[in-house]
Design a protein around this motif. Structure first.
Motif: not given
Lengths: 352, 352
Positions: A133-141, A292-306, B152-156
């Protein structure tokens, strides 16, 4: 049950971060690291944050010396962004009968742009009784799986906007260069034309993943890339954009169904967005029943997320039926707070 | 492939809504409706929004006359909220070798409060080669699966708050009564004591689902239920709360791990929240690496959301391996915009 055995192929920022994360988890061991060039023969601990302490050392080896049948339950492949360049490496692992999690952006939905290679990886995986499988924060989630999930509570969907407004400040010199940070508008436009600026890789994958999941037949995907010019000097640890120059890269993607624009991707990335009052965040905006009107702020950081997504998918890909998988056919990712072995089906384990 | 064949058991607000939704979808037929009492022998169309038009009629029948081996691919069971009261009906369907989607709140994670019945349903399903899942908007997505997905995008993860602030205004008289709308504070407190007021069913299920998914061992779940008093008269289509009386029900739930409060559920429900400046929404607030701070506002409406979730899980439960499933071991739900048959594995289909 023996600990889950993991090999990391490619100890850059992502692979190294995965090593650090795995060293904090229970029931899992890093049994090998595959690399190249000057890294070969060196200790993994020379390239990651975690101190070795009294852990056994892990020396970086050439792929053919490290990745051998029966050596591990899974290889985390962190070497590429594109299916075509990753293909030979992925095949190499699958043919050694080991499961794969790939961080290559295009591997999040490889059939979007490389249907032949995707079919081939599926065939090879099945032949060898393992899964990939390929995954990561974006693409992937963020711009795909999360969107699909939220359509799950909709009766009908008419239009989708997926927006990720993020900061590039945490990233290193390579990303600064790929995104054109600090260059002039002319240099940016030239870089787009020549393909020197890669920007974000993943719109084709995210759009096709969403469309296939919900049953829309996407006939065309388009994308554009524009410079985000700054009126003020912006400085991040690895980037600098003088007032009047490029502080980021605004990418947009469009997926068309029956001639209509149905899926929009909006992904402006820049250094120091706070400095100009830009609030970062991940947005899922669905016009449907209900909206649907959803926001996660601030964004999930790319590095940690992947890093987290790749590690957190390890149990799922070990347990999965043989073949090529994507995030829409596996159970949802989840943080691993307990012993990783508790998430593994005995019969699916390779290193018994 | 033949159309997907669905039987609906229980044609109340939820079952009726699912019928309406299914009638708009491609590749799926409602082949039977099971009911009781005065409904038996009547047309399904007498109880739903959709006009029959030139469709073949579907008469409501007794369960034993409608639910027979080979009659359908799946039964949507919309009869209960609790595992113990639903159990015999669910067994009845499984023994007829038909897959089940249950809207019973406790079925979203039946082992939370009824581990024996859950094990028994799993055994019966496997014996009969079919599968069963419970779902809905909440439990089923908002306060559990969505939370798990974002870990799923969290380390901890250190601490989780799941908050759903919603309006009860769209609901009918039964919900007004269950939630205590319009009664006095004393009547409310008395109703809590005697168990007459049910409030929200699902905290045990959501907390255990999250905890099991991420590997936390929950040793205790507590919950509380308080009246939301109103300072102004509030009127909804089916409810009325005079100033000074109860306009809603605020429920909180707590999950403890190693003596520490780790999972908090916060679910205030009331009629006409806008009237007093309460903004409704679904919140996922995770303290971890990274933090997650997500809101969908306004909230996904409960009725539409549950109807959509149950219908959208039909392909997944037909395709699933035999046994009892939960939302954390199946692929994510998704709206069905194409032909439902395109989502079904041929070998998993019951009505060939």
């Amino acid at each position: 049950m023996k600990n889950v055995k993991v090999i990391i192929w490619g100890l850059g920022a992502m692979g190294g971060g995965m090593a650090d994360l795995l060293l904090k988890k229970k029931g899992v061991d890093i049994v090998g690291v595959a690399g190249r060039g000057a890294k070969i023969g060196k200790s993994m601990y020379d390239y990651i944050q975690t101190e070795r302490g009294d852990r056994p050392d892990v020396l970086i080896g050439a792929p053919e010396d490290v990745i051998k049948e029966g050596a591990a339950d899974v290889v985390l492949c962190c070497t590429d962004s594109f299916v075509k360049t990753a293909f030979d490496r992925l095949r190499f692992v699958l043919e050694r009968k080991i499961n794969v999690v790939s961080s290559a952006e295009e591997m999040a939905y490889p059939k979007a742009q490389s249907p032949q290679e995707a079919a081939e990886l599926d065939r090879i995986a099945k032949e060898n009784g393992v899964s990939i499988v390929g995954t990561g924060i974006n693409p992937g989630l963020i711009m795909d799986l999360l969107v699909v999930t939220m359509t799950g509570c909709c009766e009908e969907v008419e239009h989708i906007v997926s927006r990720r407004v993020n900061s590039l400040s945490p990233f290193g010199p390579a990303v600064m260069e790929e995104q054109g940070i600090g260059i002039t508008k002319e240099e940016f436009l030239d870089g787009v034309k020549t393909g020197k600026l890669s920007g974000h890789v993943g719109f084709h994958e995210s759009i096709h993943m969403i469309a296939d999941a919900i049953g829309w037949d996407v006939e065309k995907v388009t994308q554009s890339m524009d410079p985000i010019m700054t009126d003020v000097d912006r400085k991040s640890p690895y980037g600098f954009a003088k007032a009047g120059n490029v502080a980021g890269c605004a990418m947009k993607g469009q997926g068309y169904v029956d001639g209509e624009l149905k899926i929009e991707m909006d992904h402006p990335q820049q250094i120091e967005p706070e400095q100009v009052g830009v609030q970062t965040g991940d947005y899922v905006i669905i016009k449907g029943t209900p909206n649907i009107n959803m926001v996660n702020s601030p964004e999930v950081p790319g590095g940690i997320g992947t890093i987290a997504m790749c590690v957190n998918m390890i149990p799922h890909i070990i347990n999965a039926r043989p073949g090529l998988h994507t995030m829409i056919d596996l159970p949802v990712p989840r943080v691993i707070m307990g012993d990783m072995r508790d998430m593994i089906c005995e019969e699916a384990k390779i290193v018994k």
